[in-house]
Design a protein around this motif. Structure first.
Motif, short mmCIF file in Angstrom:
data_model
loop_
_atom_site.label_atom_id
_atom_site.label_comp_id
_atom_site.label_asym_id
_atom_site.label_seq_id
_atom_site.Cartn_x
_atom_site.Cartn_y
_atom_site.Cartn_z
N ASP A 183 -5.12 -46.82 7.24
CA ASP A 183 -5.86 -45.60 7.56
C ASP A 183 -7.36 -45.91 7.60
O ASP A 183 -7.94 -46.32 6.59
N VAL A 184 -7.99 -45.70 8.74
CA VAL A 184 -9.39 -46.06 8.92
C VAL A 184 -10.31 -45.26 8.00
O VAL A 184 -11.37 -45.76 7.58
N ILE A 185 -9.93 -44.04 7.65
CA ILE A 185 -10.80 -43.22 6.80
C ILE A 185 -10.97 -43.87 5.43
O ILE A 185 -12.08 -43.94 4.89
N GLY A 186 -9.89 -44.37 4.86
CA GLY A 186 -9.97 -45.03 3.55
C GLY A 186 -10.88 -46.23 3.57
O GLY A 186 -11.64 -46.49 2.63
N LYS A 187 -10.86 -46.99 4.67
CA LYS A 187 -11.69 -48.19 4.76
C LYS A 187 -13.17 -47.83 4.83
O LYS A 187 -14.01 -48.48 4.21
N TYR A 188 -13.50 -46.77 5.57
CA TYR A 188 -14.89 -46.35 5.65
C TYR A 188 -15.39 -45.80 4.33
O TYR A 188 -16.53 -46.04 3.92
N VAL A 189 -14.55 -45.02 3.64
CA VAL A 189 -14.93 -44.49 2.33
C VAL A 189 -15.23 -45.63 1.36
O VAL A 189 -16.23 -45.62 0.65
N GLU A 190 -14.36 -46.64 1.34
CA GLU A 190 -14.58 -47.78 0.45
C GLU A 190 -15.89 -48.48 0.78
O GLU A 190 -16.65 -48.84 -0.12
N LYS A 191 -16.16 -48.68 2.06
CA LYS A 191 -17.39 -49.35 2.48
C LYS A 191 -18.62 -48.60 2.02
O LYS A 191 -19.58 -49.19 1.50
N LEU A 192 -18.60 -47.28 2.18
CA LEU A 192 -19.76 -46.48 1.78
C LEU A 192 -19.95 -46.48 0.27
O LEU A 192 -21.07 -46.56 -0.23
N LEU A 193 -18.86 -46.40 -0.47
CA LEU A 193 -18.95 -46.35 -1.93
C LEU A 193 -19.35 -47.70 -2.54
O LEU A 193 -19.90 -47.75 -3.64
N SER A 194 -19.06 -48.78 -1.82
CA SER A 194 -19.34 -50.11 -2.36
C SER A 194 -20.67 -50.68 -1.88
O SER A 194 -20.99 -51.83 -2.16
N ALA A 195 -21.46 -49.88 -1.15
CA ALA A 195 -22.75 -50.36 -0.66
C ALA A 195 -23.67 -50.68 -1.83
O ALA A 195 -23.67 -49.98 -2.85
N PRO A 196 -24.48 -51.76 -1.73
CA PRO A 196 -25.43 -52.09 -2.81
C PRO A 196 -26.35 -50.92 -3.12
O PRO A 196 -26.72 -50.16 -2.22
N LYS A 197 -26.67 -50.76 -4.39
CA LYS A 197 -27.49 -49.61 -4.80
C LYS A 197 -28.80 -49.53 -4.06
O LYS A 197 -29.30 -48.46 -3.74
N GLU A 198 -29.40 -50.71 -3.76
CA GLU A 198 -30.71 -50.70 -3.12
C GLU A 198 -30.65 -50.16 -1.69
O GLU A 198 -31.67 -49.79 -1.11
N THR A 199 -29.44 -50.13 -1.09
CA THR A 199 -29.31 -49.61 0.28
C THR A 199 -28.91 -48.14 0.30
O THR A 199 -28.90 -47.53 1.35
N LYS A 200 -28.56 -47.60 -0.87
CA LYS A 200 -28.15 -46.20 -0.93
C LYS A 200 -29.36 -45.29 -1.05
O LYS A 200 -30.26 -45.54 -1.84
N LYS A 201 -29.40 -44.23 -0.27
CA LYS A 201 -30.46 -43.25 -0.36
C LYS A 201 -30.07 -42.19 -1.39
O LYS A 201 -28.93 -41.75 -1.41
#
Length: 216
Positions: A183-201
């Motif tokens: 399921d593509v939605i799960g993959k995108y959610v994981e990617k967003l949640l695992s982004a390095p803190k310095e890249t998160k707004k």
């Protein structure tokens, strides 16, 4: 984009293999309607571009990366393949969001009849199993199916007679390779949640903001 609802099964009638890539010819009817050279057709769940058309089929080029990562490398002539045209903007979403970009392959380890349904057990790597969710969706050879059970090393789907009749699942046996798109939605959610803190707004949506706008 596709939905995982197979329109017809085609017949693989020719494979011309290069060193690593291939060109395939598929005999079919329904998916040729309104199809043009350059359009996308999912073949066993893999999005391929139509390179030429005939009255009874089409050809497509398969790049080396696709041959390495999918079950197309094991196809033989003659053989049945699942076919679906890209979804029209005014179409019904009968399955789930299927990109036609498979995540990997699995192996059919067991096929078991239970009254009118047939259970398929699919073994795969942990890197894929992590995205398989019980009662969630998965595309197997392009077929949108509901996951019934999941373990650390495999998962199961239960298939109704209509799905078996209208797809190439009847060709599968224990030991067969099968394409898997999670399921593509799960993959995108994981990617967003695992982004390095310095890249998160930092979000401006706070508890005070929600209270001020009537959400509490």
């Amino acid at each position: 984009m596709f939905t995982g609802i197979i329109e017809e099964t085609g017949e693989l009638c020719e494979i011309k293999k290069g060193t690593l890539s291939a060109r395939i010819k598929i005999r079919c009817r329904k998916v040729l309607e309104r199809t043009k050279v350059g359009d996308s057709i999912a073949v066993n769940g893999i999005c391929l571009t139509v390179t030429s058309l005939a009255e009874d089929g089409f050809t497509a080029d398969v790049m080396a990366e696709t041959m390495r990562r999918s079950s197309l490398s094991e196809l033989k002539v003659p053989g049945k393949v699942n076919l679906e045209r890209a979804m029209a903007a005014d179409g019904r979403f009968g399955g789930h969001i299927v990109a036609g970009h498979i995540d990997g392959t699995g192996t059919v380890t067991e096929i078991r009849q239970e009254e009118n349904a047939v259970w398929y057990t699919i073994a795969s790597e942990p890197e894929l199993i992590r995205y398989i969710v019980e009662k969630g969706s998965v595309a197997l050879d392009g077929i949108s199916l509901t996951v019934a059970k999941v373990t650390d090393g495999d998962f199961q789907v239960s298939v109704i007679p209509h799905t078996r009749k209208e797809t190439a699942l009847t060709e599968k046996k224990a030991g067969s390779m099968i394409n898997i798109e999670c399921d593509v939605i799960g993959k995108y959610v994981e990617k967003l949640l695992s982004a390095p803190k310095e890249t998160k707004k930092e979000s401006r949506i706070t508890e005070n903001f929600l209270m001020e706008h009537g959400f509490f």
